[in-house]
Design an enzyme around this catalytic site. Structure first.
Site, short mmCIF file in Angstrom:
data_model
loop_
_atom_site.label_atom_id
_atom_site.label_comp_id
_atom_site.label_asym_id
_atom_site.label_seq_id
_atom_site.Cartn_x
_atom_site.Cartn_y
_atom_site.Cartn_z
N TYR A 1 0.84 -1.20 0.00
CA TYR A 1 0.00 0.00 0.00
C TYR A 1 0.87 1.25 0.00
CZ TYR A 1 -3.18 3.69 1.41
OH TYR A 1 -3.89 4.87 1.47
N GLU B 1 -14.74 4.87 4.91
CA GLU B 1 -14.85 3.42 4.74
C GLU B 1 -13.48 2.77 4.54
OE1 GLU B 1 -17.38 2.72 1.40
OE2 GLU B 1 -19.24 3.14 2.52
#
Length: 253
Positions: free
Chosen positions: A153, A189
């Protein structure tokens, strides 16, 4: 003539907040995302509240053919995009490199890097033809410093930093401004997606301190966009007061 902003990942979080804020500033909007029902609902809400024009285009940025066909099939007047907000992005998993999931890696690389490139190539060429434009790429504090188990990531968000710098050079002669916005902890989210829907684990990420919210980043993006034409904010890092680095967060109690 109203300006146009194209926002990827507009169905929730920062993208949705940007849609509301730019509509409040009288921008017409092209909203994209994977969830067509959410896009339609948001478009109706924004149109009713702000009386602006909204076009929706549902596709996954990972699918190159879908990106190109959906964007290029927009009516010609929607291609006069003034601002592109490359917001679509995600994280999957939080594992050391030796335990990482190939599928998670592919999802992050295909979304955060390749998806951004697919959209940017199409829209940058529109901007070149129009003689102006501005591209906002959503990076992350993860693109500025690597943290434990963040490996892939962090690599994808480091790529966003490098791509933003490259875009700024390549598009310089066309008068197109490019900015990378790097948020710290934002409660959206994001963590739910990272932890595959585990709401309890996601909630713990933001426990004990006041994280940023989506509108904080939308307002930062608007600040960048609203500078005079001769001013470009190359990059900006935005953190909660309680966060000093990617991993150093002061939690009460």
């Amino acid at each position: 003539m109203a300006k146009i902003a194209l926002i990827t990942g507009a169905t929730a979080g920062i993208g949705e907040a940007c849609a509301h804020l730019f509509a409040a500033q009288h921008y017409n909007l092209v909203l994209t995302g994977r969830r067509h029902d959410r896009l339609e609902k948001l478009a109706q809400e924004i149109n009713a509240k702000y009386n602006v024009e909204v076009a929706v285009s549902a596709f996954d940025v990972r699918n190159r053919d879908s990106v190109i066909s959906n964007l290029e099939s927009l009516p010609e007047h929607w291609k006069h995009v003034d601002v592109l907000i490359n917001n679509a992005g995600l994280s999957q998993g939080l594992d050391p490199i030796q335990n990482g999931s190939f599928d998670d890696w592919d999802t992050m690389i295909d979304t955060n890097i390749k998806g951004l490139l697919y959209v940017s190539k199409v829209v940058a060429n529109w901007m070149i033809n129009n003689g102006q434009g501005q591209i906002i790429n959503l990076g992350s504090i993860a693109g500025k410093e690597v943290y434990p188990n963040g490996n892939v990531y962090c690599a994808t968000k480091s790529a966003v930093t490098a791509l933003s710098e490259g875009m700024r050079i390549d598009l310089l002669s066309h008068g197109i401004r490019v900015t990378a916005v790097h948020p710290g902890a934002v409660e959206t989210e994001f963590s739910e997606v990272r932890f595959k829907g585990d709401k309890d684990r996601a909630k713990k990420v933001y426990a004990g301190f006041d994280p940023l919210v989506a509108n904080d980043i939308a307002e930062t993006i608007w600040f960048v966009v609203s500078r005079p034409a001769h001013v470009n904010i190359n990059e900006i890092i935005v953190m909660p007061t309680a966060q000093a680095t990617a991993t150093n967060i002061f939690r009460k109690g």
